[in-house]
Design an enzyme around this catalytic site. Structure first.
Site, PDB file in Angstrom:
ATOM      1  N   SER A 174       0.841  -1.192   0.000  1.00 30.04           N
ATOM      2  CA  SER A 174       0.000   0.000   0.000  1.00 30.04           C
ATOM      3  C   SER A 174       0.883   1.253   0.000  1.00 30.04           C
ATOM      4  O   SER A 174       1.724   1.411  -0.878  1.00 30.04           O
ATOM      5  CB  SER A 174      -0.964  -0.046   1.197  1.00 30.04           C
ATOM      6  N   GLU A 193      -1.681  -2.776  -8.099  1.00 32.90           N
ATOM      7  CA  GLU A 193      -2.930  -2.928  -7.351  1.00 32.90           C
ATOM      8  C   GLU A 193      -3.249  -1.583  -6.716  1.00 32.90           C
ATOM      9  O   GLU A 193      -2.428  -0.663  -6.734  1.00 32.90           O
ATOM     10  CB  GLU A 193      -2.808  -4.030  -6.299  1.00 32.90           C
ATOM     11  N   HIS A 200      -4.700  -5.459  -1.500  1.00 38.78           N
ATOM     12  CA  HIS A 200      -5.709  -5.249  -0.461  1.00 38.78           C
ATOM     13  C   HIS A 200      -6.826  -6.292  -0.604  1.00 38.78           C
ATOM     14  O   HIS A 200      -7.963  -5.973  -0.954  1.00 38.78           O
ATOM     15  CB  HIS A 200      -6.292  -3.841  -0.570  1.00 38.78           C
TER      16      HIS A 200
END
Length: 326
Positions: free
Chosen positions: A134, A231, A296
């Site tokens: 992330s 992502e 995620h």
């Protein structure tokens, strides 16, 4: 910096036009190793941190929590001040008694502190595994460009997926402790978006962070020759369109060898996201695998970054040609 480099070369920031090189691989972990826990981004709930530490202890690892991990900045979305978060990471990285550094969570804030780190001192420290995803993508890129170090895009100590999902825990554990057994990566949901095969060195992470890195000091000049893993979370289609278009217009995606797409949680209906990926990335004419099961999402894979690999859309696999850790 100790470790094994798979490809010689200078810092990535000086390699404009040169294919993404393989990077220094740190050593694998062994039972009894001490592992530093840092919070470079958002604030960390104590109960989640405690639960994550218990999981690590169950692997016969000894977690060492940095002093400011449980701090909270008045703004509410940072784990303490930029200076304290940077000091925690630098201290953990330069501690010769720690075998790895694991982030507690993502959120936002790594970009704010990345230029406060003493990269010369960190370059002189022993190489070790660095794990997160992330917002931590900003640090993965910095570790690659400034240290020439392979890292792990994987779950973090105080995140819900790590705490509650057995396959997520197990894949990270095996990657850290038995990386020679985790050479072929795949997911039950993985499938070809654009067919083909490609070879290259892995790079990437959260696509919004990759776009945000453009134009910053020591940013990676290009993804040329690399296998790009992407992502994100919470970026609806038009914002993902803007992010991908920025990467395309900048030329950063020119020459990329192949692309592996992970999860797009809270980004909207998947068919809408799939159509966008075909529209923006399909014209690159390179193999693309979708729904590869990292990021995620539950049962998330740990993806090594900076390691040579083969992408095959027929088998929907990413096969490392060397273990992530030595």
């Amino acid at each position: 910096m100790s470790g094994e480099r798979l490809n010689s070369g200078s810092g990535l920031a000086d390699l404009a036009g040169v294919p993404v090189p393989a990077l220094i691989r740190p050593r694998r972990l062994v039972p009894g190793d001490r592992i530093g826990i840092v919070a470079p981004s958002g604030p960390v709930p104590r109960e989640r941190l405690d639960a994550g530490l218990d999981i690590l202890r169950g692997w016969d690892l000894e977690p060492v929590v940095a002093p400011h991990v449980l701090d909270e900045h008045p703004a509410g979305y940072l784990a303490g001040t930029d200076q304290d978060r940077a000091a925690d990471l630098q201290r953990a990285w330069c501690d010769p008694d720690l075998a790895a550094v694991l982030c507690a969570r993502g959120g936002y804030g790594a970009q704010r502190m990345v230029d406060l780190l003493d990269w010369a001192a960190m370059r002189d420290a022993p190489a070790k595994a660095f794990i997160g995803y992330s917002d931590v993508t900003a640090l993965h890129e910095a570790f690659a460009t400034r240290l020439g170090l392979a890292t792990l895009h994987g779950p973090m100590a105080a995140t819900e997926t790590f705490l509650k999902d057995g396959p997520t825990q197990d894949h990270l554990r095996r990657t850290l402790l038995a990386p020679q057994e985790e050479l072929t990566l795949t997911s039950p949901t993985a499938r070809a978006l654009v067919p083909g095969q490609a070879a290259g060195v892995t790079l990437g992470g959260c696509v919004s962070l990759l776009a945000a890195d453009l134009g910053t000091p020591r940013a990676r000049p290009s993804a040329a020759g690399g296998l790009l893993v992407l992502e994100d979370i919470g970026e609806v289609a038009y914002r993902l369109d803007r992010i991908l278009t920025q990467l395309l217009r900048s030329g950063w995606l020119d020459g990329v060898a192949g692309i592996v797409l992970g999860s797009w949680t809270d980004c909207g209906p998947y068919e809408e996201i799939r159509a966008l990926m075909l529209d923006r990335l399909g014209p690159l004419g390179v193999p693309i695998i979708e729904q590869f099961g990292f990021g995620h999402c539950p049962s998330t894979l740990t993806i090594p970054l900076g390691v040579p690999a083969l992408l095959d859309t027929t088998t929907a696999t990413l096969t490392l040609t060397a273990p992530a850790l030595i």
